[in-house]
Design a protein around this motif. Sequence first.
Motif, PDB file in Angstrom:
ATOM      1  N   VAL A 104       0.858  -1.184   0.000  1.00 53.65           N
ATOM      2  CA  VAL A 104       0.000   0.000   0.000  1.00 53.65           C
ATOM      3  C   VAL A 104       0.895   1.235   0.000  1.00 53.65           C
ATOM      4  O   VAL A 104       1.874   1.302   0.751  1.00 53.65           O
ATOM      5  CB  VAL A 104      -0.935   0.023   1.225  1.00 53.65           C
ATOM      6  N   ALA A 105       0.570   2.206  -0.837  1.00 57.57           N
ATOM      7  CA  ALA A 105       1.299   3.461  -0.893  1.00 57.57           C
ATOM      8  C   ALA A 105       0.324   4.603  -0.686  1.00 57.57           C
ATOM      9  O   ALA A 105      -0.685   4.692  -1.389  1.00 57.57           O
ATOM     10  CB  ALA A 105       2.033   3.616  -2.227  1.00 57.57           C
ATOM     11  N   GLU A 106       0.619   5.466   0.281  1.00 59.91           N
ATOM     12  CA  GLU A 106      -0.159   6.681   0.494  1.00 59.91           C
ATOM     13  C   GLU A 106       0.685   7.866   0.044  1.00 59.91           C
ATOM     14  O   GLU A 106       1.699   8.191   0.657  1.00 59.91           O
ATOM     15  CB  GLU A 106      -0.552   6.835   1.962  1.00 59.91           C
ATOM     16  N   VAL A 107       0.264   8.494  -1.049  1.00 61.61           N
ATOM     17  CA  VAL A 107       0.965   9.659  -1.581  1.00 61.61           C
ATOM     18  C   VAL A 107       0.265  10.896  -1.045  1.00 61.61           C
ATOM     19  O   VAL A 107      -0.926  11.100  -1.299  1.00 61.61           O
ATOM     20  CB  VAL A 107       0.937   9.668  -3.120  1.00 61.61           C
ATOM     21  N   THR A 108       0.983  11.721  -0.291  1.00 59.82           N
ATOM     22  CA  THR A 108       0.404  12.925   0.293  1.00 59.82           C
ATOM     23  C   THR A 108       1.000  14.152  -0.373  1.00 59.82           C
ATOM     24  O   THR A 108       2.207  14.394  -0.285  1.00 59.82           O
ATOM     25  CB  THR A 108       0.652  12.985   1.809  1.00 59.82           C
ATOM     26  N   LEU A 118       4.321  22.605  -4.607  1.00 56.33           N
ATOM     27  CA  LEU A 118       3.742  21.317  -4.251  1.00 56.33           C
ATOM     28  C   LEU A 118       4.742  20.532  -3.408  1.00 56.33           C
ATOM     29  O   LEU A 118       5.880  20.334  -3.830  1.00 56.33           O
ATOM     30  CB  LEU A 118       3.396  20.526  -5.514  1.00 56.33           C
ATOM     31  N   ARG A 119       4.319  20.114  -2.228  1.00 57.55           N
ATOM     32  CA  ARG A 119       5.149  19.252  -1.372  1.00 57.55           C
ATOM     33  C   ARG A 119       4.616  17.830  -1.478  1.00 57.55           C
ATOM     34  O   ARG A 119       3.405  17.620  -1.545  1.00 57.55           O
ATOM     35  CB  ARG A 119       5.106  19.723   0.077  1.00 57.55           C
ATOM     36  N   SER A 120       5.517  16.852  -1.484  1.00 56.62           N
ATOM     37  CA  SER A 120       5.101  15.465  -1.662  1.00 56.62           C
ATOM     38  C   SER A 120       5.916  14.542  -0.778  1.00 56.62           C
ATOM     39  O   SER A 120       7.118  14.744  -0.586  1.00 56.62           O
ATOM     40  CB  SER A 120       5.264  15.051  -3.128  1.00 56.62           C
ATOM     41  N   GLU A 121       5.262  13.549  -0.240  1.00 61.32           N
ATOM     42  CA  GLU A 121       5.922  12.474   0.489  1.00 61.32           C
ATOM     43  C   GLU A 121       5.069  11.220   0.368  1.00 61.32           C
ATOM     44  O   GLU A 121       3.872  11.285   0.085  1.00 61.32           O
ATOM     45  CB  GLU A 121       6.156  12.841   1.953  1.00 61.32           C
ATOM     46  N   VAL A 122       5.696  10.062   0.579  1.00 59.78           N
ATOM     47  CA  VAL A 122       5.026   8.784   0.364  1.00 59.78           C
ATOM     48  C   VAL A 122       5.207   7.900   1.596  1.00 59.78           C
ATOM     49  O   VAL A 122       6.313   7.812   2.155  1.00 59.78           O
ATOM     50  CB  VAL A 122       5.589   8.064  -0.880  1.00 59.78           C
ATOM     51  N   LEU A 123       4.135   7.262   2.019  1.00 60.54           N
ATOM     52  CA  LEU A 123       4.169   6.275   3.096  1.00 60.54           C
ATOM     53  C   LEU A 123       3.831   4.920   2.511  1.00 60.54           C
ATOM     54  O   LEU A 123       2.771   4.738   1.908  1.00 60.54           O
ATOM     55  CB  LEU A 123       3.166   6.640   4.192  1.00 60.54           C
ATOM     56  N   LEU A 124       4.747   3.952   2.667  1.00 56.62           N
ATOM     57  CA  LEU A 124       4.507   2.582   2.222  1.00 56.62           C
ATOM     58  C   LEU A 124       4.129   1.714   3.413  1.00 56.62           C
ATOM     59  O   LEU A 124       4.681   1.858   4.507  1.00 56.62           O
ATOM     60  CB  LEU A 124       5.757   2.002   1.559  1.00 56.62           C
ATOM     61  N   VAL A 274       9.769  16.201  -0.341  1.00 53.79           N
ATOM     62  CA  VAL A 274      10.361  17.027  -1.394  1.00 53.79           C
ATOM     63  C   VAL A 274       9.366  18.123  -1.750  1.00 53.79           C
ATOM     64  O   VAL A 274       8.178  18.052  -1.412  1.00 53.79           O
ATOM     65  CB  VAL A 274      10.707  16.193  -2.644  1.00 53.79           C
ATOM     66  N   ALA A 275       9.856  19.147  -2.460  1.00 56.37           N
ATOM     67  CA  ALA A 275       8.989  20.254  -2.868  1.00 56.37           C
ATOM     68  C   ALA A 275       9.303  20.647  -4.295  1.00 56.37           C
ATOM     69  O   ALA A 275      10.452  20.597  -4.743  1.00 56.37           O
ATOM     70  CB  ALA A 275       9.173  21.451  -1.937  1.00 56.37           C
ATOM     71  N   LEU A 276       8.251  21.055  -5.034  1.00 49.66           N
ATOM     72  CA  LEU A 276       8.363  21.477  -6.422  1.00 49.66           C
ATOM     73  C   LEU A 276       7.657  22.811  -6.587  1.00 49.66           C
ATOM     74  O   LEU A 276       6.449  22.915  -6.372  1.00 49.66           O
ATOM     75  CB  LEU A 276       7.729  20.430  -7.344  1.00 49.66           C
TER      76      LEU A 276
END
Length: 295
Positions: A104-108, A118-124, A274-276
């Motif tokens: 399961v991957a939760e992309v926030t 845009l800030r992004s991080e992923v929880l597996l 990370v941020a874009l």
Amino acid sequence: MTNAPQTLRWGHRALEVEIGVGDDGVPRLTRIGLPGGESHERRNWPPLPLVEVTAAGHGRAWSGGRLIDTSLGGRLRHREHRVSQDGDRHRLCVELHDPETGLVAEVTYSSPDGVPVLRSEVLLRNDGESVLHLESVSSLVVGCLAEGPESIDAADLLWAENDWVAECRWQRRPMRETSPALGGSVVYDNGKGEFTLTGRGVWSSCGRLPMGGLTDRRLGRTWLWQIEHNGGGWHWECGERDRLAYLAMFGPTDTHHGWRQPLEPGAEFATVPVALAFSEDGGPDEAFAALTRYR
């Protein structure tokens, strides 16, 4: 649980993200820009998935050094998504699931109101029955920075060398030099060229800044990114795929840092955030200003 939407749009007055969910149930980020922008047309070769994951026994479609087109990433299906707001910060969480391994991957995604970043991080999370030995996990994948040969021809890549008493030496070079067009229609259409930057020390800006950018010298449209990791390895790659400029950002990886993370059944792993930043027509200066406001 929600049914997979054909197109999911999320954001605020300064930034809009568009995620398309294909017939295969795999969500893909198809546009980042100002609200009301034009959607990208469907292609025979679909954009990259939201998350790229390599693990022992689960490889990639290409034999080169790129950490995209992974088997696990291509199997992650949309399961649900949630929209929320915390003060002035907008959030979108997209939950994905691989039916084969139970991963399961939760992309926030998050973004401050009125700031085009845009800030992004992923929880597996391993909901399967077997251990997964992770070798790389993306924090953000964007497959739509520039579209078509003309846009790629006009794109310049930005990065910065950062040695002791010689900090922040920004470089600028045409993307056609960093990711040259290769001969043959099949190779060109699928794309194999990429430019990579990798942290090489025990602190994140040892030798190179964990940042980069892409700007269109005709239009001023600019992307500027940073990896928010001050304690270890990081890696980003920017190149061409399916006549699109793509970006993928990671924390440490097995290929570049000898990093592996066992993910036991029921265990979780969180990526480096990370941020874009985005500027429609103001060039790198405006993108740097947006990233400064975000910080």
